[in-house]
Design a protein around this motif. Structure first.
Motif, PDB file in Angstrom:
ATOM      1  N   LEU A 102      39.772  94.336  75.890  1.00  0.00           N
ATOM      2  CA  LEU A 102      40.911  94.156  76.784  1.00  0.00           C
ATOM      3  C   LEU A 102      41.445  92.725  76.708  1.00  0.00           C
ATOM      4  O   LEU A 102      40.709  91.799  76.334  1.00  0.00           O
ATOM      5  N   PRO A 103      42.709  92.506  77.074  1.00  0.00           N
ATOM      6  CA  PRO A 103      43.296  91.146  77.032  1.00  0.00           C
ATOM      7  C   PRO A 103      42.839  90.305  78.226  1.00  0.00           C
ATOM      8  O   PRO A 103      43.619  89.985  79.133  1.00  0.00           O
ATOM      9  N   LEU A 104      41.571  89.934  78.224  1.00  0.00           N
ATOM     10  CA  LEU A 104      40.987  89.202  79.360  1.00  0.00           C
ATOM     11  C   LEU A 104      40.420  87.845  78.926  1.00  0.00           C
ATOM     12  O   LEU A 104      39.478  87.338  79.535  1.00  0.00           O
ATOM     13  N   ASN A 105      40.995  87.260  77.890  1.00  0.00           N
ATOM     14  CA  ASN A 105      40.420  86.046  77.323  1.00  0.00           C
ATOM     15  C   ASN A 105      40.322  84.907  78.331  1.00  0.00           C
ATOM     16  O   ASN A 105      39.375  84.118  78.296  1.00  0.00           O
ATOM     17  N   GLU A 106      41.289  84.813  79.256  1.00  0.00           N
ATOM     18  CA  GLU A 106      41.274  83.710  80.219  1.00  0.00           C
ATOM     19  C   GLU A 106      40.077  83.757  81.168  1.00  0.00           C
ATOM     20  O   GLU A 106      39.726  82.763  81.794  1.00  0.00           O
TER      21      GLU A 106
END
Length: 361
Positions: free
Chosen positions: A231-235
């Motif tokens: 998922l786009p949760l890199n932060e």
């Protein structure tokens, strides 16, 4: 003086308490397990630690502890946590109500206190948005900026500091400290400045033993799960250097033990009180005999850079400062020992209790 102290628990610590107190079958047994673990003990008043008969202590948000008391005193099974706490105060014939959980038990609760209560005091050392604590007779903490904010809102507020937990004394005497740098604390995307410091200091891991015990946020745990990597949760994810030296969170006596195994405890304030400093890790680090290395700012009396603690100006300078002091072990121990001696004397439980009694007048 009959003092009632109410304490709030972190959800992560409740999980630990449930394990430690799994065999407890009464209010007093579960409470004793909690007190023996020393969680947040720097906040506990001397009569509570001493078991003084005029003092009553509870963890008002702990459902199991409060249910034990309710059953033992004949309250109905569906009695609300608020009503249990009020019943305890009435049963104790409390004169001074000292609450460390005012967000949960705020103005509406204070207005329901029985007539025996002569003064209500709340500890709150964090920004609280639009929360209103004006019904309390006095608000206390050890951050002058936050106290001034309370006064600006028309509330009575006074400085009050944590106290040295005597249980730390045996930990402070430990001379075998295999961990060079320790950090213990929370980690989330909201801890930007902290994350920057942790990442910078993690670079020392190639030459020194660096250990981080991190209590990850729910979002961080999700982001680092097998599904989360898709998922786009890199932060929300911790940098590789931080993850490589991270361990599960520690609390209570396990926290004391970890500090007692460490030469240096890395500390970093979060953005909540401007340049004011004085979070709980200050008392815990110094009390358990480690050298605290923390960010520069306005510290409580006795915490002096180069004498009882060490400070760094920014994340970029922290690794060099830590490396330098680790290469001077005699100086490191000299400052650490001075810090421990200072915290034991200047912030003893006796001094803390005397200061609290003055606040009650």
């Amino acid at each position: 003086m009959r003092v009632f102290q109410n304490f709030g628990l972190y959800p992560a610590y409740v999980r630990r308490l449930n394990k430690l107190a799994s065999s407890a079958s009464s209010f007093s047994e579960r409470l004793q397990v909690f007190l023996s673990d020393s969680f947040g003990a720097c906040h506990l008043l001397k009569p509570v630690i001493d078991g003084d008969g005029d003092a009553f202590f509870t963890t008002g948000d702990d459902v199991i502890t409060q249910r034990f008391w309710a059953i033992e005193h004949g309250l109905a099974a569906n009695t609300t946590p608020e009503q249990v706490l009020l019943s305890q105060i009435e049963h104790h014939r409390t004169e001074i109500f000292y609450n460390l959980d005012p967000v949960r038990y705020g103005n509406d609760f204070v207005k329901k206190l029985p007539g025996t209560v002569k003064k209500s005091i709340a500890w709150r050392a964090a920004p609280s948005g639009n929360a209103d604590f004006g019904a309390y007779d006095l608000l206390v903490c050890n951050f002058p900026t936050i106290l001034q904010n309370y006064r600006d809102r028309g509330w009575c507020a006074e400085y009050f500091a944590p106290g040295h937990d005597p249980a730390m004394d045996t930990f402070s005497e430990n001379s075998g400290r295999p961990i060079d740098v320790l950090f213990v604390g929370g980690y989330s995307r909201h801890h930007r400045r902290r994350a920057e410091i942790l990442e910078a200091v993690s670079e020392l891991r190639s030459d020194f033993r660096v250990v981080y015990h991190l209590d990850r946020s729910r979002a961080t745990r999700l982001a680092e799960s097998p599904m989360g990597w898709l998922l786009p949760l890199n932060e929300h994810r911790r940098p590789t250097g931080i993850r490589s030296i991270s361990r599960p969170p520690v609390f209570g006596s396990d926290l004391y033990r970890a500090i007692s195994q460490s030469k240096i405890v890395l500390n970093g304030a979060v953005d909540m009180a401007g340049s004011d400093r004085g979070n709980m890790r200050c008392w815990e680090s110094l009390g358990c005999g480690a050298l605290m290395v923390s960010d520069a700012g306005n510290y409580p009396d006795g915490m002096i850079n180069g004498a009882t603690i060490m400070t760094y100006d920014d994340p970029q300078s922290a690794p060099a400062s830590i490396r330098a002091i680790l290469n001077e072990p005699a100086k490191l121990r000299e400052i650490a020992v001075a810090g421990t001696a200072m915290i034991k004397s200047r912030y003893s439980k006796t001094v803390q209790w005397e200061n609290f009694q003055r606040l009650c007048n």
